[in-house]
Design an enzyme around this catalytic site. Sequence first.
Site, PDB file in Angstrom:
ATOM      1  N   ASN A  10      14.929 -35.321  23.024  1.00 16.26           N
ATOM      2  CA  ASN A  10      14.885 -36.770  23.193  1.00 16.26           C
ATOM      3  C   ASN A  10      13.989 -37.329  22.097  1.00 16.26           C
ATOM      4  O   ASN A  10      12.807 -36.983  22.031  1.00 16.26           O
ATOM      5  CB  ASN A  10      14.335 -37.093  24.586  1.00 16.26           C
ATOM      6  CG  ASN A  10      13.935 -38.538  24.759  1.00 16.26           C
ATOM      7  OD1 ASN A  10      14.472 -39.428  24.114  1.00 16.26           O
ATOM      8  ND2 ASN A  10      12.981 -38.772  25.651  1.00 16.26           N
ATOM      9  N   LYS A  12      12.828 -40.244  21.756  1.00 18.89           N
ATOM     10  CA  LYS A  12      11.950 -41.325  22.212  1.00 18.89           C
ATOM     11  C   LYS A  12      12.048 -42.502  21.228  1.00 18.89           C
ATOM     12  O   LYS A  12      13.111 -42.772  20.697  1.00 18.89           O
ATOM     13  CB  LYS A  12      10.528 -40.814  22.424  1.00 18.89           C
ATOM     14  CG  LYS A  12      10.484 -39.621  23.381  1.00 18.89           C
ATOM     15  CD  LYS A  12       9.101 -39.273  23.822  1.00 18.89           C
ATOM     16  CE  LYS A  12       9.153 -38.094  24.794  1.00 18.89           C
ATOM     17  NZ  LYS A  12       7.824 -37.797  25.375  1.00 18.89           N
ATOM     18  N   HIS A  97      13.200 -40.425  33.184  1.00 15.92           N
ATOM     19  CA  HIS A  97      12.122 -39.801  32.416  1.00 15.92           C
ATOM     20  C   HIS A  97      10.775 -40.321  32.909  1.00 15.92           C
ATOM     21  O   HIS A  97      10.651 -41.477  33.314  1.00 15.92           O
ATOM     22  CB  HIS A  97      12.302 -40.102  30.923  1.00 15.92           C
ATOM     23  CG  HIS A  97      11.403 -39.310  30.039  1.00 15.92           C
ATOM     24  ND1 HIS A  97      10.085 -39.641  29.838  1.00 15.92           N
ATOM     25  CD2 HIS A  97      11.630 -38.180  29.314  1.00 15.92           C
ATOM     26  CE1 HIS A  97       9.534 -38.766  29.015  1.00 15.92           C
ATOM     27  NE2 HIS A  97      10.449 -37.872  28.687  1.00 15.92           N
ATOM     28  N   GLU A  99       8.183 -41.289  31.481  1.00 19.25           N
ATOM     29  CA  GLU A  99       7.686 -42.488  30.804  1.00 19.25           C
ATOM     30  C   GLU A  99       8.371 -43.740  31.346  1.00 19.25           C
ATOM     31  O   GLU A  99       7.748 -44.800  31.437  1.00 19.25           O
ATOM     32  CB  GLU A  99       7.896 -42.342  29.290  1.00 19.25           C
ATOM     33  CG  GLU A  99       6.993 -41.287  28.680  1.00 19.25           C
ATOM     34  CD  GLU A  99       7.435 -40.825  27.302  1.00 19.25           C
ATOM     35  OE1 GLU A  99       6.717 -39.991  26.726  1.00 19.25           O
ATOM     36  OE2 GLU A  99       8.485 -41.282  26.807  1.00 19.25           O
ATOM     37  N   GLU A 170      10.298 -31.619  34.265  1.00 20.71           N
ATOM     38  CA  GLU A 170       9.283 -31.895  33.258  1.00 20.71           C
ATOM     39  C   GLU A 170       7.977 -32.276  33.962  1.00 20.71           C
ATOM     40  O   GLU A 170       7.807 -33.434  34.364  1.00 20.71           O
ATOM     41  CB  GLU A 170       9.716 -33.037  32.337  1.00 20.71           C
ATOM     42  CG  GLU A 170      10.892 -32.715  31.449  1.00 20.71           C
ATOM     43  CD  GLU A 170      11.043 -33.732  30.327  1.00 20.71           C
ATOM     44  OE1 GLU A 170      11.072 -33.317  29.168  1.00 20.71           O
ATOM     45  OE2 GLU A 170      11.110 -34.940  30.611  1.00 20.71           O
ATOM     46  N   GLY A 176       3.852 -34.620  26.284  1.00 22.39           N
ATOM     47  CA  GLY A 176       3.082 -35.539  25.450  1.00 22.39           C
ATOM     48  C   GLY A 176       2.034 -34.831  24.618  1.00 22.39           C
ATOM     49  O   GLY A 176       1.837 -33.618  24.706  1.00 22.39           O
ATOM     50  N   SER A 213       6.056 -29.475  26.775  1.00 27.81           N
ATOM     51  CA  SER A 213       5.365 -28.722  25.722  1.00 27.81           C
ATOM     52  C   SER A 213       6.104 -27.430  25.373  1.00 27.81           C
ATOM     53  O   SER A 213       5.487 -26.390  25.146  1.00 27.81           O
ATOM     54  CB  SER A 213       3.917 -28.424  26.144  1.00 27.81           C
ATOM     55  OG  SER A 213       3.165 -29.612  26.279  1.00 27.81           O
TER      56      SER A 213
END
Length: 255
Positions: A10, A12, A97, A99, A170, A176, A213
């Site tokens: 992704n 982003k 997601h 976020e 996730e 991040g 990660s």
Amino acid sequence: MAKKPWIGTNWKMNKTFAEADEFTRILSGSDFAVSDNVQLFAIPSFPAISRVAEALKNTKVLVGAQNIHWEDEGQFTGEVSPVQAKDAGARIALIGHSERREMFGETDETVSLKAAAAVKHGLVALICIGDTRDEFDAGRTGEVLKRQTEIALSRIDWSQSGATVVVAYEPVWSIGTRGTPAEPAFVEEKHGEIKHLFQSSLGRDLSLLYGGSVNPQNAVDLATRPGIDGLFIGRSAWNADGLVSIVRDVTDALA
């Protein structure tokens, strides 16, 4: 028979058109772009969907949208419908997601609405689930994943021809720039629990990816474990050479 992993990334809110072109040039030139041993996918930001889809049209790489609305059309300024996303060339809709949940008010209910809309329009619904650091520390990971999974899948019409849903676990605490990579044994354990949920809730299995990660050092260990059907990679795959390198390592290990 070796499993065929889903592996993708992704973008982003990253990449100009020129950077997108460079990514697709490298990826489309790779043997993996037309391989039957792996299902690759790339999820650019909305302005680049058509461009990326066109560049990858002669490959087997699936292009996705980072979000969709659950309605086909209407007065929803700033939103993109599943119809529009598909028309732009998307074949995957990324839904839920962390976020989107944290920053833009995405809820379990809106995730379920969007997942159903994606399937209705023939898009692969790629649904993200994950526990926060506080939930993890409180020992609530299993409870959170059960709730998110069951609600996300609750509105899917499985009678739709070709209905395809892929779930990505996730952990929010693992993604991040400040994310802590989860131990592969922990991921395997949680994937086993989620797979059990699929069977108990649906009576069927779904592809279950891991994201959090993922990097060149842990990708093979993760992807070769039971219950882990692929990898949803972040910054380690934003460079196409990085993605191709991880795909090569994983497919070699699975061969």
